[in-house]
Scaffold this motif. Sequence first.
Motif, PDB file in Angstrom:
ATOM      1  N   SER A  74      37.337  32.242  35.224  1.00  0.00           N
ATOM      2  CA  SER A  74      36.571  32.130  36.596  1.00  0.00           C
ATOM      3  C   SER A  74      37.467  31.729  37.749  1.00  0.00           C
ATOM      4  N   LEU A  75      38.525  31.265  37.122  1.00  0.00           N
ATOM      5  CA  LEU A  75      39.643  30.772  38.135  1.00  0.00           C
ATOM      6  C   LEU A  75      40.528  31.910  38.889  1.00  0.00           C
ATOM      7  N   THR A  76      40.303  33.142  38.315  1.00  0.00           N
ATOM      8  CA  THR A  76      40.995  34.391  38.734  1.00  0.00           C
ATOM      9  C   THR A  76      40.062  35.447  38.777  1.00  0.00           C
ATOM     10  N   ALA A  77      38.556  35.144  38.798  1.00  0.00           N
ATOM     11  CA  ALA A  77      37.769  36.158  39.071  1.00  0.00           C
ATOM     12  C   ALA A  77      37.488  36.682  40.480  1.00  0.00           C
ATOM     13  N   TYR A  78      38.137  37.401  40.738  1.00  0.00           N
ATOM     14  CA  TYR A  78      38.234  37.797  42.427  1.00  0.00           C
ATOM     15  C   TYR A  78      37.448  39.019  42.697  1.00  0.00           C
ATOM     16  N   TYR A  79      36.818  39.661  41.706  1.00  0.00           N
ATOM     17  CA  TYR A  79      36.210  41.031  41.853  1.00  0.00           C
ATOM     18  C   TYR A  79      34.776  40.917  41.278  1.00  0.00           C
ATOM     19  N   ALA A  80      33.841  41.610  42.126  1.00  0.00           N
ATOM     20  CA  ALA A  80      32.337  41.810  41.634  1.00  0.00           C
ATOM     21  C   ALA A  80      32.453  42.639  40.563  1.00  0.00           C
ATOM     22  N   LYS A  81      31.502  42.924  39.686  1.00  0.00           N
ATOM     23  CA  LYS A  81      30.986  43.860  38.971  1.00  0.00           C
ATOM     24  C   LYS A  81      30.874  45.391  39.402  1.00  0.00           C
ATOM     25  N   ASP A  82      31.093  46.270  38.906  1.00  0.00           N
ATOM     26  CA  ASP A  82      31.036  47.455  39.395  1.00  0.00           C
ATOM     27  C   ASP A  82      29.443  48.065  39.283  1.00  0.00           C
ATOM     28  N   LYS A 149      39.237  47.105  46.359  1.00  0.00           N
ATOM     29  CA  LYS A 149      37.783  47.771  46.101  1.00  0.00           C
ATOM     30  C   LYS A 149      37.029  46.406  45.290  1.00  0.00           C
ATOM     31  N   ARG A 150      35.930  46.164  45.604  1.00  0.00           N
ATOM     32  CA  ARG A 150      34.944  45.249  45.168  1.00  0.00           C
ATOM     33  C   ARG A 150      35.548  43.749  45.131  1.00  0.00           C
ATOM     34  N   ILE A 151      36.135  43.474  45.888  1.00  0.00           N
ATOM     35  CA  ILE A 151      36.809  42.140  45.899  1.00  0.00           C
ATOM     36  C   ILE A 151      35.877  41.212  46.666  1.00  0.00           C
ATOM     37  N   MET A 152      35.898  40.002  46.246  1.00  0.00           N
ATOM     38  CA  MET A 152      35.061  38.974  46.735  1.00  0.00           C
ATOM     39  C   MET A 152      35.802  37.955  47.600  1.00  0.00           C
ATOM     40  N   THR A 153      35.906  38.026  48.934  1.00  0.00           N
ATOM     41  CA  THR A 153      36.764  37.426  49.714  1.00  0.00           C
ATOM     42  C   THR A 153      36.425  35.831  49.511  1.00  0.00           C
ATOM     43  N   HIS A 154      35.363  35.443  49.540  1.00  0.00           N
ATOM     44  CA  HIS A 154      35.164  33.942  49.376  1.00  0.00           C
ATOM     45  C   HIS A 154      35.440  33.317  48.354  1.00  0.00           C
ATOM     46  N   GLN A 155      35.432  34.036  47.236  1.00  0.00           N
ATOM     47  CA  GLN A 155      35.996  33.641  45.991  1.00  0.00           C
ATOM     48  C   GLN A 155      37.248  33.542  45.858  1.00  0.00           C
ATOM     49  N   LEU A 156      38.174  34.739  46.444  1.00  0.00           N
ATOM     50  CA  LEU A 156      39.601  34.876  46.430  1.00  0.00           C
ATOM     51  C   LEU A 156      40.055  33.627  47.174  1.00  0.00           C
ATOM     52  N   LYS A 157      39.512  33.025  48.103  1.00  0.00           N
ATOM     53  CA  LYS A 157      40.040  31.787  48.961  1.00  0.00           C
ATOM     54  C   LYS A 157      39.982  30.500  48.360  1.00  0.00           C
ATOM     55  N   ARG A 158      39.179  30.486  47.277  1.00  0.00           N
ATOM     56  CA  ARG A 158      38.713  29.154  46.664  1.00  0.00           C
ATOM     57  C   ARG A 158      40.222  28.407  46.142  1.00  0.00           C
ATOM     58  N   GLN A 159      40.005  27.181  46.501  1.00  0.00           N
ATOM     59  CA  GLN A 159      41.281  26.441  46.014  1.00  0.00           C
ATOM     60  C   GLN A 159      41.025  25.670  44.754  1.00  0.00           C
ATOM     61  N   ILE A 160      41.788  25.828  43.721  1.00  0.00           N
ATOM     62  CA  ILE A 160      41.652  25.143  42.493  1.00  0.00           C
ATOM     63  C   ILE A 160      41.953  23.680  42.512  1.00  0.00           C
ATOM     64  N   LEU A 161      40.997  22.940  42.114  1.00  0.00           N
ATOM     65  CA  LEU A 161      40.995  21.298  42.233  1.00  0.00           C
ATOM     66  C   LEU A 161      41.605  20.837  40.861  1.00  0.00           C
ATOM     67  N   ILE A 162      42.516  19.917  41.085  1.00  0.00           N
ATOM     68  CA  ILE A 162      42.910  18.930  40.133  1.00  0.00           C
ATOM     69  C   ILE A 162      42.391  17.559  40.207  1.00  0.00           C
ATOM     70  N   ALA A 163      41.331  17.047  39.273  1.00  0.00           N
ATOM     71  CA  ALA A 163      40.791  15.682  39.519  1.00  0.00           C
ATOM     72  C   ALA A 163      41.619  14.567  39.098  1.00  0.00           C
ATOM     73  N   ASP A 164      42.839  14.372  39.524  1.00  0.00           N
ATOM     74  CA  ASP A 164      43.584  13.294  39.131  1.00  0.00           C
ATOM     75  C   ASP A 164      44.434  12.442  40.159  1.00  0.00           C
ATOM     76  N   SER A 165      43.814  12.705  41.543  1.00  0.00           N
ATOM     77  CA  SER A 165      44.428  11.991  42.594  1.00  0.00           C
ATOM     78  C   SER A 165      43.491  11.154  43.454  1.00  0.00           C
TER      79      SER A 165
END
Length: 311
Positions: A74-82, A149-165
């Motif tokens: 899910s952290l690198t799931a940038y494309y929708a299903k065909d 092809k099949r890129i999900m722009t909103h998913q691509l730009k998501r920032q990965i969160l580290i919960a230790d700050s």
Amino acid sequence: MDIKAKVETTLQQQMSEIQTLSEQLATYLRRLPLKECQLFQLPSFEKEDELEQPAHISVSSLTGKAAFESSLHSLTAYYAKDNTSEKEYSTRLVRRYPGFIQFDLDSCPNAIEQVINQLNITKQHFMHYLKSNTKDHQQQWDLIHYLFKRIMTHQLKRQILIADSPTTPDRLRFYWAKKVSSPKVTKKQALNQLEKLLHQASLSKESENKIQSIQLQINSLHTCNDKLIIRRPVRIKPMIKLSYKNAYGSEPCTHLRPKECSATTPVLVFSKNTLKVTPLDDYYKPEIEKISEYEADLISPQLYLYRSQAQ
């Protein structure tokens, strides 16, 4: 090389870097000691789901190593299903992956933190370059889908969160939230938007009733002297609340107030402590929507334009 070719080449190079960093991160995370992992799985969105808010969203829970592998994906799931002959999957409605991955470590290793920071920055640069070299949202959409092809722009730009700050949380609570976007708008701005809608409706030969309805909205707005606001509903989404043991400590300087974030991808937690987790339950749409409170103030349903009650 012309400008268009240069833009396409740069975007492809940046996407390649994003993919490389994503793969590098997955490799690093697989080497770490896993303490706990939970992923709340949501249904896949189909094309027709773009048109309406869901009445019910079922949630199933995945745990252990299966959850870990799905979470990494899910952290690198940038494309929708065909698309298939039976279903057309939306690239506008992105998948959400609420959950968490907890590693049996006291803190995040420096190498992993550096990769995550670089990945997040590269994503930001990609989106900034895309916006800077296109004139509007439609051109951005056309260009990125032409290149990927099949890129999900909103998913691509998501920032990965580290919960230790500044420190790791003690409790994680998952829940559903539905907020309303409420920007202020001037009378002139609203009239311009309605005039454009009227022009588009005339060009596309919409029904006479629709054209008359927009014209009535324009007439009503001309005589309106109230402040205006847009109450545009947004789709229901999963959220996560990070809470800390010393949130209500006696010393104000030690207070750590809870943090609330969108639970679009699993949060990474590096801690040997056992977390208290409130899972994500099924979502059921309320029988009465809060927006109905303002129905008497509605001016334009197309713009979600209302008279503002705050004077």
